[in-house]
Design an enzyme around this catalytic site. Sequence first.
Site, mmCIF file in Angstrom:
data_model
loop_
_atom_site.group_PDB
_atom_site.id
_atom_site.type_symbol
_atom_site.label_atom_id
_atom_site.label_comp_id
_atom_site.label_asym_id
_atom_site.label_seq_id
_atom_site.Cartn_x
_atom_site.Cartn_y
_atom_site.Cartn_z
ATOM 1 N N SER A 16 0.746 -1.061 -0.025
ATOM 2 C CA SER A 16 -0.232 -0.055 -0.066
ATOM 3 C C SER A 16 0.718 1.496 0.019
ATOM 4 C CB SER A 16 -0.891 0.074 1.361
ATOM 5 O OG SER A 16 -1.804 -0.979 1.207
ATOM 6 N N ASN B 188 -3.591 5.942 -1.528
ATOM 7 C CA ASN B 188 -3.284 6.221 -0.088
ATOM 8 C C ASN B 188 -2.669 7.533 0.310
ATOM 9 O OD1 ASN B 188 -4.506 3.774 0.939
ATOM 10 N ND2 ASN B 188 -2.940 2.462 0.128
ATOM 11 N N HIS C 285 -0.991 -2.951 -7.250
ATOM 12 C CA HIS C 285 -1.894 -2.462 -6.043
ATOM 13 C C HIS C 285 -3.231 -2.488 -6.082
ATOM 14 C CE1 HIS C 285 -3.023 0.690 -2.771
ATOM 15 N NE2 HIS C 285 -2.831 -0.546 -2.171
ATOM 16 N N GLU D 24 -3.500 0.171 -9.340
ATOM 17 C CA GLU D 24 -2.645 1.111 -9.263
ATOM 18 C C GLU D 24 -1.196 0.046 -9.704
ATOM 19 O OE1 GLU D 24 -1.874 4.728 -6.620
ATOM 20 O OE2 GLU D 24 -2.535 3.091 -5.307
HETATM 21 C C1 CAA Z 1 -5.593 0.564 1.868
HETATM 22 C C2 CAA Z 1 -5.075 0.258 0.411
HETATM 23 O O1 CAA Z 1 -3.995 0.125 0.191
HETATM 24 C C3 CAA Z 1 -6.070 0.618 -0.846
HETATM 25 C C4 CAA Z 1 -7.567 0.298 -0.521
HETATM 26 O O2 CAA Z 1 -8.065 -0.723 -0.762
HETATM 27 S S1 CAA Z 1 -8.419 1.568 0.287
HETATM 28 C C5 CAA Z 1 -9.886 0.976 0.245
HETATM 29 C C6 CAA Z 1 -10.760 1.129 -0.802
HETATM 30 N N1 CAA Z 1 -12.102 0.498 -0.534
HETATM 31 C C7 CAA Z 1 -13.149 1.329 -0.243
HETATM 32 O O3 CAA Z 1 -13.064 2.477 -0.312
HETATM 33 C C8 CAA Z 1 -14.407 0.725 -0.172
HETATM 34 C C9 CAA Z 1 -15.509 1.589 0.203
HETATM 35 N N2 CAA Z 1 -16.683 0.817 0.311
HETATM 36 C C10 CAA Z 1 -17.642 0.312 -0.614
HETATM 37 O O4 CAA Z 1 -17.120 0.848 -1.902
HETATM 38 C C11 CAA Z 1 -18.662 -0.446 -0.158
HETATM 39 O O5 CAA Z 1 -19.179 -0.042 1.129
HETATM 40 C C12 CAA Z 1 -18.548 -2.005 -0.477
HETATM 41 C C13 CAA Z 1 -18.355 -2.059 -2.039
HETATM 42 C C14 CAA Z 1 -17.471 -2.487 0.386
HETATM 43 C C15 CAA Z 1 -19.792 -2.505 0.024
HETATM 44 O O6 CAA Z 1 -20.736 -2.068 -0.774
HETATM 45 P P1 CAA Z 1 -22.411 -1.993 -0.151
HETATM 46 O O7 CAA Z 1 -23.240 -1.578 -1.240
HETATM 47 O O8 CAA Z 1 -22.426 -1.265 1.269
HETATM 48 O O9 CAA Z 1 -22.628 -3.625 0.336
HETATM 49 P P2 CAA Z 1 -23.054 -4.872 -0.332
HETATM 50 O O10 CAA Z 1 -24.624 -4.532 -0.932
HETATM 51 O O11 CAA Z 1 -23.098 -5.894 0.743
HETATM 52 O O12 CAA Z 1 -22.158 -5.104 -1.301
HETATM 53 C C16 CAA Z 1 -21.843 -4.707 -2.699
HETATM 54 C C17 CAA Z 1 -21.574 -5.714 -3.826
HETATM 55 O O13 CAA Z 1 -19.770 -6.063 -3.286
HETATM 56 C C18 CAA Z 1 -19.939 -7.374 -3.229
HETATM 57 N N3 CAA Z 1 -19.167 -7.667 -1.906
HETATM 58 C C19 CAA Z 1 -19.064 -6.654 -0.864
HETATM 59 N N4 CAA Z 1 -17.879 -7.045 0.064
HETATM 60 C C20 CAA Z 1 -17.397 -7.987 -0.837
HETATM 61 C C21 CAA Z 1 -16.048 -8.857 -0.469
HETATM 62 N N5 CAA Z 1 -15.412 -8.707 0.722
HETATM 63 N N6 CAA Z 1 -15.675 -9.635 -1.134
HETATM 64 C C22 CAA Z 1 -16.516 -9.746 -2.390
HETATM 65 N N7 CAA Z 1 -17.587 -9.105 -2.673
HETATM 66 C C23 CAA Z 1 -18.117 -8.376 -1.825
HETATM 67 C C24 CAA Z 1 -21.563 -7.720 -2.549
HETATM 68 O O14 CAA Z 1 -21.646 -9.185 -2.712
HETATM 69 C C25 CAA Z 1 -22.432 -7.059 -3.413
HETATM 70 O O15 CAA Z 1 -22.404 -7.808 -4.818
HETATM 71 P P3 CAA Z 1 -23.762 -7.377 -5.608
HETATM 72 O O16 CAA Z 1 -23.489 -6.114 -5.995
HETATM 73 O O17 CAA Z 1 -23.376 -8.398 -6.607
HETATM 74 O O18 CAA Z 1 -24.940 -7.458 -4.837
HETATM 75 N N1 NDP Z 2 -6.179 -4.102 3.937
HETATM 76 C C1 NDP Z 2 -6.263 -3.456 2.513
HETATM 77 O O1 NDP Z 2 -7.393 -2.847 2.566
HETATM 78 C C2 NDP Z 2 -5.233 -3.268 1.647
HETATM 79 C C3 NDP Z 2 -4.247 -3.905 1.831
HETATM 80 N N2 NDP Z 2 -3.070 -3.817 0.939
HETATM 81 C C4 NDP Z 2 -1.742 -4.446 1.272
HETATM 82 O O2 NDP Z 2 -1.808 -5.959 0.912
HETATM 83 C C5 NDP Z 2 -0.962 -6.498 1.801
HETATM 84 C C6 NDP Z 2 -1.749 -7.515 2.678
HETATM 85 O O3 NDP Z 2 -2.826 -6.846 3.447
HETATM 86 P P1 NDP Z 2 -3.959 -7.638 4.062
HETATM 87 O O4 NDP Z 2 -4.166 -8.767 3.342
HETATM 88 O O5 NDP Z 2 -4.992 -6.626 4.307
HETATM 89 O O6 NDP Z 2 -3.228 -8.250 5.372
HETATM 90 P P2 NDP Z 2 -3.883 -9.462 6.328
HETATM 91 O O7 NDP Z 2 -3.186 -8.964 7.481
HETATM 92 O O8 NDP Z 2 -5.100 -9.674 6.073
HETATM 93 O O9 NDP Z 2 -2.867 -10.643 5.623
HETATM 94 C C7 NDP Z 2 -1.426 -10.733 5.382
HETATM 95 C C8 NDP Z 2 -1.216 -12.298 5.351
HETATM 96 O O10 NDP Z 2 0.177 -12.289 5.067
HETATM 97 C C9 NDP Z 2 0.645 -13.854 5.995
HETATM 98 N N3 NDP Z 2 2.006 -13.446 6.043
HETATM 99 C C10 NDP Z 2 2.808 -12.978 7.102
HETATM 100 N N4 NDP Z 2 4.257 -13.037 6.688
HETATM 101 C C11 NDP Z 2 4.325 -13.894 5.967
HETATM 102 C C12 NDP Z 2 5.270 -14.686 4.918
HETATM 103 N N5 NDP Z 2 6.621 -14.331 5.310
HETATM 104 N N6 NDP Z 2 4.823 -15.095 4.019
HETATM 105 C C13 NDP Z 2 3.644 -15.561 3.477
HETATM 106 N N7 NDP Z 2 2.606 -14.916 4.156
HETATM 107 C C14 NDP Z 2 2.760 -14.116 5.167
HETATM 108 C C15 NDP Z 2 -0.298 -13.126 7.466
HETATM 109 O O11 NDP Z 2 -0.149 -14.582 8.212
HETATM 110 P P3 NDP Z 2 -0.183 -14.286 9.774
HETATM 111 O O12 NDP Z 2 -1.391 -13.388 9.989
HETATM 112 O O13 NDP Z 2 -0.040 -15.456 10.008
HETATM 113 O O14 NDP Z 2 0.910 -13.336 10.129
HETATM 114 C C16 NDP Z 2 -1.452 -13.075 6.509
HETATM 115 O O15 NDP Z 2 -2.580 -14.256 6.660
HETATM 116 C C17 NDP Z 2 -0.063 -5.425 2.675
HETATM 117 O O16 NDP Z 2 0.928 -4.988 2.056
HETATM 118 C C18 NDP Z 2 -1.170 -4.326 2.582
HETATM 119 O O17 NDP Z 2 -0.655 -2.965 2.573
HETATM 120 C C19 NDP Z 2 -3.214 -3.234 -0.136
HETATM 121 C C20 NDP Z 2 -4.549 -2.655 -0.587
HETATM 122 C C21 NDP Z 2 -5.607 -2.816 0.316
#
Ligand code: CAA
Ligand code: NDP
Length: 291
Positions: free
Chosen positions: A119, A190, A140, A152
């Site tokens: 991320s 992010n 990403h 990304e």
């Molecule tokens: C941290 C990083 O590095 C980068 C990131 O990822 S940042 C995070 C980016 N993500 C966001 O910002 C998500 C924001 N949230 C949302 O867009 C919405 O709340 C959401 C799509 C997660 C859920 O949407 P919702 O309308 O509230 O719920 P819901 O109706 O249950 O879900 C919509 C659809 O997504 C699906 N869905 C929800 N969660 C799911 C999951 N974890 N896996 C698979 N499908 C999923 C549902 O099945 C549903 O499908 P249909 O359209 O076919 O019915």
């Molecule tokens: N969460 C998010 O919304 C997003 C996350 N990311 C990125 O994706 C990556 C994973 O995040 P996320 O899935 O949320 O994290 P989770 O904590 O859900 O999963 C990480 C997994 O990696 C495992 N792990 C740790 N060390 C190792 C290793 N050496 N070899 C293999 N597996 C290992 C962990 O095991 P254990 O639990 O046993 O330590 C765990 O099962 C991060 O880099 C995060 O920044 C990117 C986009 C969105």
Amino acid sequence: MEVKSVGVIGAGQMGNGIAHVMALAGYDVLLNDVSQDALENAIATIEGNLARQASRGKITDEAMKAALKRITTTLDLPKLGQTDLVIEAATERETIKQAIFEDLQPHLLPHTILTSNTSSISITRLASRTDRPERFMGFHFMNPVPVMQLVELIRGIATDEETFNACKAVVDRLGKTAASAEDFPAFIVNRILMPMINEAVYTLYEGVGNVQSIDQSMKLGANHPMGPLELADFIGLDTCLAIMNVLHDGLADTKYRPCPLLTKYVEAGWLGRKTERGFYDYRGEVPVPTR
Ligand SMILES: CC(=O)CC(=O)SCCNC(=O)CCNC(=O)[C@H](O)C(C)(C)COP(=O)(O)OP(=O)(O)OC[C@H]1O[C@@H](n2cnc3c(N)ncnc32)[C@H](O)[C@@H]1OP(=O)(O)O
Ligand SMILES: NC(=O)C1=CN([C@@H]2O[C@H](COP(=O)(O)OP(=O)(O)OC[C@H]3O[C@@H](n4cnc5c(N)ncnc54)[C@H](OP(=O)(O)O)[C@@H]3O)[C@@H](O)[C@H]2O)C=CC1
């Protein structure tokens, strides 16, 4: 070069989503984790999400069954060296990611492309520790992977065009949209999203609002699908804090200072939905705000 097989490292919430979409798109997937429980939970989650998609008519039953057959799990990291494209999606900690790439390197095919789903962490720095910085990139995905449209693609300083084009072709085949980002801390999504989440935690910390009023304000007042604190719980508070630390260290600007309250939640092990407690408590029927 055409990618046919994909190795996914880390079977957490991102790894299982990546395996899911790759298998549905017809790639053979080898999914790795250090924990057998994580692998089993990942397969159960993928089965559940595919079944939901099938029940809503998004995919056919045949496609669901074929996708499940294409996913193999393994605790043996070296096996992933035989795939065309490796996507590392382990915990957001640079030392963990570096150790994975170092352990994998002796087992790689010459043409294997290495990528990280990080991320925030420098792609150039991760690549520099491998024997193939020109075949290394950031790949990403957004959470939840099966739903979110964007990927990304981040070039490190040495990434070559063939590698970028091969990864872009994979994103196209997934039916997703690629956005190209330069390799600076936290890239595009992010860099913008995480300071907003951190500011929401400061808003809570300073008592401007409570969990419910902050989330409700951003949902109803800015049309966000989730409030910032709900979204932080969804991403994982450990991941949010790790990203803020990369921004703070990498850009050396106090505006990225992680909120002490975010640090406190992580220190408590309250990491959000994945530990059933974060800004909300998920252990009951409905999520209950913790403040
Ligand atoms: C941290 C990083 O590095 C980068 C990131 O990822 S940042 C995070 C980016 N993500 C966001 O910002 C998500 C924001 N949230 C949302 O867009 C919405 O709340 C959401 C799509 C997660 C859920 O949407 P919702 O309308 O509230 O719920 P819901 O109706 O249950 O879900 C919509 C659809 O997504 C699906 N869905 C929800 N969660 C799911 C999951 N974890 N896996 C698979 N499908 C999923 C549902 O099945 C549903 O499908 P249909 O359209 O076919 O019915
Ligand atoms: N969460 C998010 O919304 C997003 C996350 N990311 C990125 O994706 C990556 C994973 O995040 P996320 O899935 O949320 O994290 P989770 O904590 O859900 O999963 C990480 C997994 O990696 C495992 N792990 C740790 N060390 C190792 C290793 N050496 N070899 C293999 N597996 C290992 C962990 O095991 P254990 O639990 O046993 O330590 C765990 O099962 C991060 O880099 C995060 O920044 C990117 C986009 C969105």
